[in-house]
Design an enzyme around this catalytic site. Structure first.
Site, PDB file in Angstrom:
ATOM      1  N   ASP A  25      57.918   2.377  49.568  1.00 42.99           N
ATOM      2  CA  ASP A  25      56.538   2.652  49.179  1.00 42.99           C
ATOM      3  C   ASP A  25      55.990   1.338  48.603  1.00 42.99           C
ATOM      4  O   ASP A  25      56.744   0.372  48.415  1.00 42.99           O
ATOM      5  CB  ASP A  25      56.514   3.773  48.142  1.00 42.99           C
ATOM      6  CG  ASP A  25      55.130   4.054  47.607  1.00 42.99           C
ATOM      7  OD1 ASP A  25      54.188   4.151  48.414  1.00 42.99           O
ATOM      8  OD2 ASP A  25      54.986   4.151  46.375  1.00 42.99           O
ATOM      9  N   ASP A  54      52.555   1.008  46.154  1.00 46.53           N
ATOM     10  CA  ASP A  54      51.910   1.123  44.848  1.00 46.53           C
ATOM     11  C   ASP A  54      52.840   1.775  43.829  1.00 46.53           C
ATOM     12  O   ASP A  54      53.334   2.874  44.034  1.00 46.53           O
ATOM     13  CB  ASP A  54      50.630   1.956  44.963  1.00 46.53           C
ATOM     14  CG  ASP A  54      49.581   1.268  45.829  1.00 46.53           C
ATOM     15  OD1 ASP A  54      49.085   0.214  45.421  1.00 46.53           O
ATOM     16  OD2 ASP A  54      49.278   1.799  46.922  1.00 46.53           O
TER      17      ASP A  54
END
Length: 220
Positions: free
Chosen positions: A8, A10
């Site tokens: 991922d 953020d």
């Protein structure tokens, strides 16, 4: 056996989550009212269009435009992260850790592709990924598994041979729904929450990766 790692972005690679909150608060408050912390937690890891649509149902405003609202938030996030953001602890070391094991590495984020590309270029990590996927092109965002399954397909790796690294609960749910192993790296204030116990492994930060932990998760 793990053959690929899917990151991922953020809150896992970049400390961008606080700036998403600032940007959304600024933009939404100019239109109606700012979300609460509980609202942010509920929507964490979801597509920006879902966040906007959700908030519009909670606190509607006149002259609604999804496209204009999204553009304003994205430009504000990019500005804030470039000015104040940084890579989180252990990010570069984790790339080296997995690269030394000859694993394929992908990025699969809920953020729009434009923002992803802007930020990974800014932090000079774009060359770390052989595949970059955005959930903006998927029918469903996290907690649905679509973006992770797309990343696995582009890597030519079966989902059961993929390891996801995620900071959000919605992202963790998406990884498990995809049939992938998942290392959760929650924010400090969420670390003790029982809901993250469904992860195959839970870390305080990416510096905690080790050969011992790798052996455990790869043999599960």
């Amino acid at each position: 056996m793990i053959k690929a790692v899917i990151y991922d972005m953020d809150g896992l690679l970049i400390d961008s989550e606080p700036y998403w909150r600032v940007a959304e608060s600024n933009v939404f408050s100019r239109r109606s009212s700012a979300p609460s912390e509980a609202d942010f937690q509920l929507m964490m890891g979801r597509q920006i269009k879902e966040v906007i649509e959700h908030w519009f149902t909670i606190a509607p405003w006149e002259n609604y435009s999804l496209e204009e609202t999204q553009k304003e938030i994205l430009l504000e996030v990019i500005r804030l992260v470039k000015e104040k953001g940084k890579l989180l602890p252990g990010v570069i070391e984790s790339f080296d850790f997995f690269r030394n094991k000859n694993l394929s590495i992908a990025l699969a984020s809920s953020s729009p592709l434009f923002l992803i590309q802007e930020l990974i270029r800014h932090f000079k990590i774009e060359d770390q990924f052989s595949v970059v996927c955005s959930a903006e092109f998927e029918l469903h965002g996290k907690p649905n598994p679509d973006v992770f399954l797309t990343a696995a397909k582009k890597l030519f790796v079966q989902p059961q041979n993929c390891l996801v690294l995620e900071d959000s609960y919605n992202g963790l749910l998406a990884a498990k729904a995809a049939g992938m192993k998942c290392i959760a790296v929650p924010e400090e204030f969420q670390f003790a929450q029982k809901r993250f116990d469904i992860a195959d492994l839970k870390l305080g930060n990416l510096n905690e990766l080790s050969e011992e932990k790798w052996t455990i998760i790869n043999q599960q």
